[in-house]
Structure formats: C-alpha cells, structure tokens
Motif scaffolding. Sequence first.
Motif, short mmCIF file in Angstrom:
data_model
loop_
_atom_site.label_atom_id
_atom_site.label_comp_id
_atom_site.label_asym_id
_atom_site.label_seq_id
_atom_site.Cartn_x
_atom_site.Cartn_y
_atom_site.Cartn_z
N MET A 112 -78.97 -74.16 -41.94
CA MET A 112 -79.60 -75.50 -42.04
C MET A 112 -78.62 -76.57 -41.57
O MET A 112 -79.01 -77.53 -40.89
N ILE A 116 -80.30 -77.88 -38.21
CA ILE A 116 -81.09 -79.10 -38.48
C ILE A 116 -80.16 -80.32 -38.54
O ILE A 116 -80.30 -81.25 -37.76
N GLU A 117 -79.20 -80.27 -39.46
CA GLU A 117 -78.32 -81.44 -39.62
C GLU A 117 -77.57 -81.75 -38.33
O GLU A 117 -77.34 -82.92 -38.00
N TRP A 120 -79.63 -83.85 -36.11
CA TRP A 120 -79.71 -85.21 -36.67
C TRP A 120 -78.40 -85.96 -36.44
O TRP A 120 -78.40 -87.11 -35.98
N SER A 158 -87.23 -71.32 -40.25
CA SER A 158 -87.45 -72.58 -40.97
C SER A 158 -86.71 -73.72 -40.30
O SER A 158 -87.23 -74.84 -40.18
N SER A 159 -85.50 -73.45 -39.85
CA SER A 159 -84.71 -74.52 -39.21
C SER A 159 -85.38 -74.96 -37.91
O SER A 159 -85.39 -76.16 -37.59
N ALA A 162 -88.27 -77.17 -38.57
CA ALA A 162 -87.82 -78.54 -38.85
C ALA A 162 -87.59 -79.31 -37.55
O ALA A 162 -87.86 -80.51 -37.47
N ALA A 165 -90.82 -80.73 -36.27
CA ALA A 165 -91.24 -81.92 -37.03
C ALA A 165 -90.32 -83.10 -36.72
O ALA A 165 -90.78 -84.24 -36.53
N MET A 166 -89.03 -82.84 -36.65
CA MET A 166 -88.05 -83.90 -36.39
C MET A 166 -88.31 -84.56 -35.04
O MET A 166 -88.18 -85.77 -34.87
#
Length: 252
Positions: A112, A116-117, A120, A158-159, A162, A165-166
């Motif tokens: 994650m 994901i991070e 971001w 899952s990542s 994301a 969606a992001m």
Amino acid sequence: MARLENDVAIVTGSARGIGAAYAKALAAEGAKVVVADILDPGSTVEEIKAADGTAISIVCDVTDNAAIDAMISQTVSEFGKIDALVNNAALFAEISHKKFEDIPDGEWARVMQVNIEGVWRVSKAVVPHMRVRQYGKIVNVASTTALKGTPMMLHYVSSKGAILAMTKAMAREVGEDNICVNAIAPGLVVSDGLVEGGNWSDEWFDNNTNSRAIKRRAMPEDMVGTIVFLSSREANFITGQTMVVDGGSIPH
Ligand SMILES: NC(=O)c1ccc[n+]([C@@H]2O[C@H](COP(=O)([O-])OP(=O)(O)OC[C@H]3O[C@@H](n4cnc5c(N)ncnc54)[C@H](O)[C@@H]3O)[C@@H](O)[C@H]2O)c1
C-alpha cells in the motif's frame, strides 16, 4: 517534430522492466526524461543517451518525501520544468502469489505504501510545478488485475484498484489547472522483474493469452504507445480515464 519535443517527463520505477521501456519511448519522442527508481537507473539512461536522447538518472524511493523533493529540485534545476509524470513504480514482480489470509501484515502495508501512497506523494510534489505553468500530464499505472479481480495477490490488486479511483478523483481536482490525469491498465506483460524474480508460470501466461482477442504474450513495447499518447498534447481533452492495454482480454 517529435511528439514530446522540449517536454520534460519523470518516469518512476524506470531502472528496469516496463518503466524503462516507457522512459526510452518518451525520450525517443523528444522528451528530456528523468529516470527515477529505488534501484540504480544508470543503464536505462545510458541506453537513452546511446540513442541520442536526453535523460538523467535519479535514485528516488517514492515513499520518501525528502527523496521526492530532491528529485523534483534536481529536475527543475536541470531541465527547468515538468510536463509529464508517469507513476510507474510499484511492488509487483517480487510479490509471490499467496492466499489473502496468508499475506503478512508488513507485506500488505509496504504494498500500500509504495503502490498507492507513492503515487500520491510524487503527484502532490509535481502538481505545483504543473499548476504554475497551467499544463501537465500525469499517467498512473494501474493493472487489469483490478478489473478482473485476479486471485492470490489481494494486496496488489487492491492497490491497483485504488489507482483507478485515485485517477478519477485527482483528475477532477486539477482539471481547472489544465492538468490531465489518466491511467493505463496493462494486462500481464513479460517484464524484466517478473522473469528474473521467477514469480510467474507458463500456465499464468497461457491463461492470459487465451483470454485475449490478440492471442500472444504482451511485451513492454506493447504498452509504450499509450504512455506516449497520454503524456502528449494529443491527449489534451482526455482526463480521468483508464486505458486498458491487454490485447482485448477485457473490453473496457
Ligand atoms: N508486468 C506486468 O505484467 C504488469 C501488468 C500490469 C501492471 N503492471 C505494472 O507496471 C509497472 C511496472 O511493472 P514491472 O513488471 O516492470 O514491475 P517491476 O517490479 O519489475 O518494476 C517496478 C519498478 O519499480 C521500482 N520500485 C519498486 N519500489 C520502488 C520505490 N519504493 N521507489 C521507486 N521505485 C520503486 C522497482 O525497482 C522496479 O524498477 C508496475 O506499476 C506494475 O504494477 C505490470
């Protein structure tokens, strides 16, 4: 004129594999490319220079704010601006397949954190430099595993969900600044990390191939046209979208 002449592009995770192919393709279209990775990206830069392209290598962990800030500073001081960011860095090839209840806590958290991070963190560091010029292209790397619900790698899948969606939500936040945010969702690709890491099988590749309209294995070069397009002015009115590049396994 090349499609990205005078543009500056950062590609994270581009020391090897698909990211290296992205960096080489962007450079071949005239972009000055920042080849960034937690590994030494020197060999990708050498290949770009050998083909008369322009690139610099920066070692950067996408989970480390100080390293990201240093990468952005070096990019702006050497090339003056940032036109495109390809958020390719991720934990993928080294992940062994396992049931979701067997994923260790630390492995879940790190996936994650990077997948994901990391997207971001690098995006929020780059956007101010795009906003000031009222131009920018961010291309996030998702995966068809998130659309298919591929089993045995729940943290990875899952990542990448994301990221889908992001991409949509980030696109809405920066659209007024003329910054486009899109994603590519590659199907299974024969990449350096996957082959070297050994976390693959002929059965996995064959199942993917058989599910496709175009029945062959995908190579990194099959992905680069979409990255160049989404990083270019040809995509100026496209944002919040995900382009599936998988030989027609998922008509999206
Ligand atoms: N190969 C495939 O089948 C496939 C399919 C769909 C999506 N993808 C995605 O494409 C991208 C590239 O995949 P690949 O197969 O080349 O994978 P890979 O694991 O070989 O490459 C990922 C790159 O990211 C780098 N990286 C890892 N952690 C990092 C960090 N913290 N900071 C900076 N860099 C870091 C790695 O060093 C590596 O160079 C990934 O986002 C992956 O999820 C791959």
